[in-house]
Scaffold this active site. Structure first.
Site, PDB file in Angstrom:
ATOM      1  N   ARG A  20      28.648 -43.212 -74.280  1.00 29.73           N
ATOM      2  CA  ARG A  20      27.642 -42.846 -74.854  1.00 29.73           C
ATOM      3  C   ARG A  20      27.375 -42.724 -76.452  1.00 29.73           C
ATOM      4  NH1 ARG A  20      27.357 -36.350 -73.512  1.00 29.73           N
ATOM      5  NH2 ARG A  20      25.440 -36.401 -75.004  1.00 29.73           N
ATOM      6  N   CYS A  74      28.255 -27.611 -72.947  1.00 23.57           N
ATOM      7  CA  CYS A  74      28.684 -28.746 -72.879  1.00 23.57           C
ATOM      8  C   CYS A  74      30.340 -28.421 -72.746  1.00 23.57           C
ATOM      9  CB  CYS A  74      28.592 -29.603 -73.278  1.00 23.57           C
ATOM     10  SG  CYS A  74      28.808 -29.974 -75.007  1.00 23.57           S
ATOM     11  N   ASP A  84      33.098 -33.969 -85.522  1.00 30.12           N
ATOM     12  CA  ASP A  84      33.433 -34.647 -84.871  1.00 30.12           C
ATOM     13  C   ASP A  84      34.126 -35.450 -85.276  1.00 30.12           C
ATOM     14  OD1 ASP A  84      29.736 -35.556 -84.763  1.00 30.12           O
ATOM     15  OD2 ASP A  84      31.128 -34.046 -83.784  1.00 30.12           O
ATOM     16  N   ARG A 141      26.617 -23.379 -76.769  1.00 29.73           N
ATOM     17  CA  ARG A 141      26.017 -24.528 -78.293  1.00 29.73           C
ATOM     18  C   ARG A 141      24.546 -24.240 -77.915  1.00 29.73           C
ATOM     19  NH1 ARG A 141      27.021 -30.405 -77.936  1.00 29.73           N
ATOM     20  NH2 ARG A 141      25.937 -30.356 -80.054  1.00 29.73           N
ATOM     21  N   LYS A 182      24.277 -42.197 -84.231  1.00 32.97           N
ATOM     22  CA  LYS A 182      23.557 -41.834 -83.280  1.00 32.97           C
ATOM     23  C   LYS A 182      22.990 -40.079 -83.443  1.00 32.97           C
ATOM     24  CE  LYS A 182      26.617 -39.532 -80.120  1.00 32.97           C
ATOM     25  NZ  LYS A 182      26.339 -38.101 -79.859  1.00 32.97           N
ATOM     26  N   ASN A 183      23.716 -39.970 -84.797  1.00 33.58           N
ATOM     27  CA  ASN A 183      22.893 -38.366 -84.269  1.00 33.58           C
ATOM     28  C   ASN A 183      22.235 -38.481 -86.202  1.00 33.58           C
ATOM     29  OD1 ASN A 183      25.020 -37.447 -83.066  1.00 33.58           O
ATOM     30  ND2 ASN A 183      26.751 -36.650 -84.510  1.00 33.58           N
TER      31      ASN A 183
HETATM   32  C1  EPZ Z   1      24.935 -31.858 -84.042  1.00 33.55           C
HETATM   33  O1  EPZ Z   1      25.095 -31.409 -82.974  1.00 33.55           O
HETATM   34  C2  EPZ Z   1      25.398 -33.242 -83.247  1.00 33.55           C
HETATM   35  N1  EPZ Z   1      25.128 -33.670 -82.594  1.00 33.55           N
HETATM   36  C3  EPZ Z   1      27.169 -33.099 -83.049  1.00 33.55           C
HETATM   37  O2  EPZ Z   1      27.636 -33.935 -82.618  1.00 33.55           O
HETATM   38  C4  EPZ Z   1      27.648 -32.876 -83.827  1.00 33.55           C
HETATM   39  O3  EPZ Z   1      29.359 -32.017 -83.339  1.00 33.55           O
HETATM   40  C5  EPZ Z   1      27.024 -31.521 -84.668  1.00 33.55           C
HETATM   41  O4  EPZ Z   1      25.868 -31.678 -85.274  1.00 33.55           O
HETATM   42  C6  EPZ Z   1      27.607 -30.832 -86.010  1.00 33.55           C
HETATM   43  O5  EPZ Z   1      28.742 -31.414 -86.587  1.00 33.55           O
HETATM   44  C7  EPZ Z   1      23.529 -34.304 -83.281  1.00 33.55           C
HETATM   45  O6  EPZ Z   1      23.930 -34.450 -84.075  1.00 33.55           O
HETATM   46  C8  EPZ Z   1      22.665 -35.072 -81.500  1.00 33.55           C
HETATM   47  P1  EPZ Z   1      25.100 -27.347 -84.414  1.00 33.55           P
HETATM   48  P2  EPZ Z   1      24.022 -29.835 -83.152  1.00 33.55           P
HETATM   49  O7  EPZ Z   1      23.678 -27.064 -84.217  1.00 33.55           O
HETATM   50  O8  EPZ Z   1      22.498 -29.633 -83.412  1.00 33.55           O
HETATM   51  C9  EPZ Z   1      26.191 -23.274 -83.289  1.00 33.55           C
HETATM   52  C10 EPZ Z   1      28.734 -35.759 -81.052  1.00 33.55           C
HETATM   53  O9  EPZ Z   1      30.126 -35.916 -81.292  1.00 33.55           O
HETATM   54  N2  EPZ Z   1      25.322 -22.826 -83.081  1.00 33.55           N
HETATM   55  O10 EPZ Z   1      25.271 -28.108 -86.210  1.00 33.55           O
HETATM   56  O11 EPZ Z   1      24.683 -29.023 -81.779  1.00 33.55           O
HETATM   57  C11 EPZ Z   1      26.326 -23.529 -81.909  1.00 33.55           C
HETATM   58  O12 EPZ Z   1      27.154 -22.929 -80.929  1.00 33.55           O
HETATM   59  C12 EPZ Z   1      28.228 -34.361 -81.880  1.00 33.55           C
HETATM   60  O13 EPZ Z   1      28.468 -36.894 -81.489  1.00 33.55           O
HETATM   61  C13 EPZ Z   1      23.861 -21.480 -82.843  1.00 33.55           C
HETATM   62  O14 EPZ Z   1      25.323 -20.633 -82.641  1.00 33.55           O
HETATM   63  O15 EPZ Z   1      25.395 -29.217 -84.045  1.00 33.55           O
HETATM   64  C14 EPZ Z   1      28.188 -24.410 -82.685  1.00 33.55           C
HETATM   65  O16 EPZ Z   1      28.554 -23.863 -82.704  1.00 33.55           O
HETATM   66  C15 EPZ Z   1      28.825 -33.517 -80.688  1.00 33.55           C
HETATM   67  N3  EPZ Z   1      22.744 -21.167 -82.699  1.00 33.55           N
HETATM   68  C16 EPZ Z   1      27.475 -25.153 -84.058  1.00 33.55           C
HETATM   69  O17 EPZ Z   1      26.414 -23.987 -84.703  1.00 33.55           O
HETATM   70  C17 EPZ Z   1      21.991 -22.339 -82.550  1.00 33.55           C
HETATM   71  O18 EPZ Z   1      20.416 -22.183 -82.806  1.00 33.55           O
HETATM   72  C18 EPZ Z   1      27.727 -25.707 -84.688  1.00 33.55           C
HETATM   73  O19 EPZ Z   1      25.831 -26.785 -83.828  1.00 33.55           O
HETATM   74  C19 EPZ Z   1      22.542 -23.281 -83.260  1.00 33.55           C
HETATM   75  C20 EPZ Z   1      24.081 -23.861 -83.520  1.00 33.55           C
END
Ligand code: EPZ
Length: 420
Positions: free
Chosen positions: A401, A119, A309, A124, A23-24
């Site tokens: 999902r 969420c 995850d 996020r 998915k990701n």
């Molecule tokens: C991706 O989300 C995945 N989703 C998530 O999977 C996964 O948990 C996450 O990466 C971490 O591995 C998809 O790929 C569609 P991040 P993403 O940006 O890209 C902070 C699932 O269950 N952050 O690495 O949103 C954020 O708040 C989902 O399949 C900022 O502060 O993750 C978080 O604390 C859930 N500012 C941390 O970084 C930003 O601009 C990780 O977020 C971006 C992120």
């Protein structure tokens, strides 16, 4: 009427399960098809509601999609894209929709995408995405709950990410693909899904090096071309089935899985006395009859650390392990939504700021519980497999999902789950 699962306790799970496409990985690759303006054939695409949502979003922008769910082939033609505005009701349904911002900006010089709200697992924010777009020369306006980015032509830049954000790395890699000159992303995410996206972009004529390391170099190109690409297996779906096998003291062979990508889960399962073997045909996970499952501490980290995850699913395993397990969630600020529900099933868990202290109990008991998000929902399904009595899980649309018919797959291995 919303569907729910009714789950009876089952014996050990036994048999073979084929893992689907990630998915990701497929969500960012779908967004990246915007860059080519051609026909892109994606293979091994999982039949998930999130994928429906993303391809639906592309169609509202003017793209044409054709999805043969049996073969897993999804063809996306983005020649006819005539809008650079994503609709609010689509972004609110799928946060990953924000990944169309970079490609729209790169190809059309502008994008208007609603700011994704928070969420269940956290606020996020997308500040790292926006800072990166600005570094590439875009005008960034973030007001009235909407992000508008514009640039005649993006110019390559050196960007240091405060945090190895997966989404920011993906959005900026896609934006930089058509920028003028070279972009260097430093302290970027190294997840396998980043590598898969880079492979797609390079196959479409991009010039990206270093994906999978914390420094990615992108040499902008004028345009990209039609391509076809097979999506990597879903390492989180695989990890979920590995924990299901362990939790039910079963013996399961996972096929179509990349062993390297699940290494952190393999290592942790071995630490708690589960036998995990990497075979030619796949990964075999089985309970070691001469050793009871013991507890272990866990700290989620960006790849290659233990995946956030998989935190809820591992917690479900620790609920009936011998001893105390301290589970620390370092990636998201609110990812213990499953704790309250597991406690309703008799789990002994105490939350101390970013850690959950899990005291193993003999058995959990079935009751009504609610899934709050995708992985917390999966954890409740796992916990229910061995709980005494019936468990009823509502909110299973969250589970659909990210898992293709999780109930059917587990039932094939001997579980007794009814979807009503
Ligand atoms: C991706 O989300 C995945 N989703 C998530 O999977 C996964 O948990 C996450 O990466 C971490 O591995 C998809 O790929 C569609 P991040 P993403 O940006 O890209 C902070 C699932 O269950 N952050 O690495 O949103 C954020 O708040 C989902 O399949 C900022 O502060 O993750 C978080 O604390 C859930 N500012 C941390 O970084 C930003 O601009 C990780 O977020 C971006 C992120």
């Amino acid at each position: 009427m919303a569907e729910k699962f009714i789950i009876e306790p089952c014996e050990e799970l036994r048999g073979e399960i084929e893992i689907g496409g990630s998915k990701n990985a497929v969500l960012p690759v779908l967004a990246a098809t915007i860059l080519t303006g051609q026909e892109n054939v994606l293979q091994n695409v999982p039949s998930l509601s999130d994928v429906e949502a993303m391809s639906g979003l592309l169609e509202t922008l003017g793209a044409k999609t054709q999805w043969d769910k049996k073969s897993g082939n999804l063809t996306v033609s983005t020649a006819a894209i005539n809008s650079q505005e994503a609709a609010y009701e689509l972004v609110v349904k799928l946060r990953a929709s924000f990944l169309v911002t970079g490609p729209l900006l790169a190809r059309f010089g502008k994008a208007k995408v609603p700011l994704p709200g928070g969420c269940a697992i956290g606020s996020r924010p997308v500040d790292l995405h926006l800072k990166g777009f600005a570094a590439l020369g875009a005008e960034v306006d973030n007001s009235h709950g909407c992000v508008t980015v514009e640039a005649r032509r993006l110019k390559g830049a050196k960007i240091y990410l405060d945090f190895p954000s997966v989404g920011a790395t993906e959005n900026l890699m896609m934006a930089a693909a058509l920028a003028e000159g070279q972009t260097i992303l430093e302290n970027c995410a190294v997840e396998p899904e980043i590598v898969d996206l880079a492979n797609f972009l390079n196959a479409a004529g991009g010039k990206i090096r270093g994906a999978g390391t914390d420094t990615i170099k992108i040499d902008g190109v004028r345009d990209m071309k039609a391509t076809q690409h097979s999506i990597i297996p879903d390492r989180i779906e695989a990890g979920t089935f590995m924990v299901a096998a362990a939790l039910t003291r079963g013996d399961v062979l996972l096929t179509n899985v990349t062993a390297d990508h699940v290494k952190p889960v393999t290592a942790k399962l071995k630490e708690v006395n589960i036998l995990v073997e990497e075979l030619e045909t796949g990964i075999r996970v089985r309970h070691d009859p001469s050793h009871e499952i013991i507890s272990a501490d866990l700290k989620t980290m960006p790849y290659p650390g233990f995946p956030t995850d998989m935190q809820a699913q591992f917690m479900a395993l620790m609920c009936t392990a011998g001893g105390t397990s301290i589970i620390t969630e370092t990636v998201f600020e609110n990812r213990f939504m499953q704790v309250g529900e597991l406690k309703r099933m008799g789990a002994e868990i105490k939350i101390e700021s970013r850690s959950a202290i899990v005291e193993g109990v003999k058995k959990l008991t079935g009751t009504q519980v609610a899934a709050s998000d995708l992985r917390a929902g999966a954890a409740l399904v796992l916990a229910a497999l061995r709980a005494d009595g019936l468990t009823e899980i509502t909110g299973i649309h969250h589970i659909d999902r990210g898992y293709y018919r999780l109930d059917t797959s587990l039932n094939k291995l001997g579980a007794r789950i009814k979807r009503v």
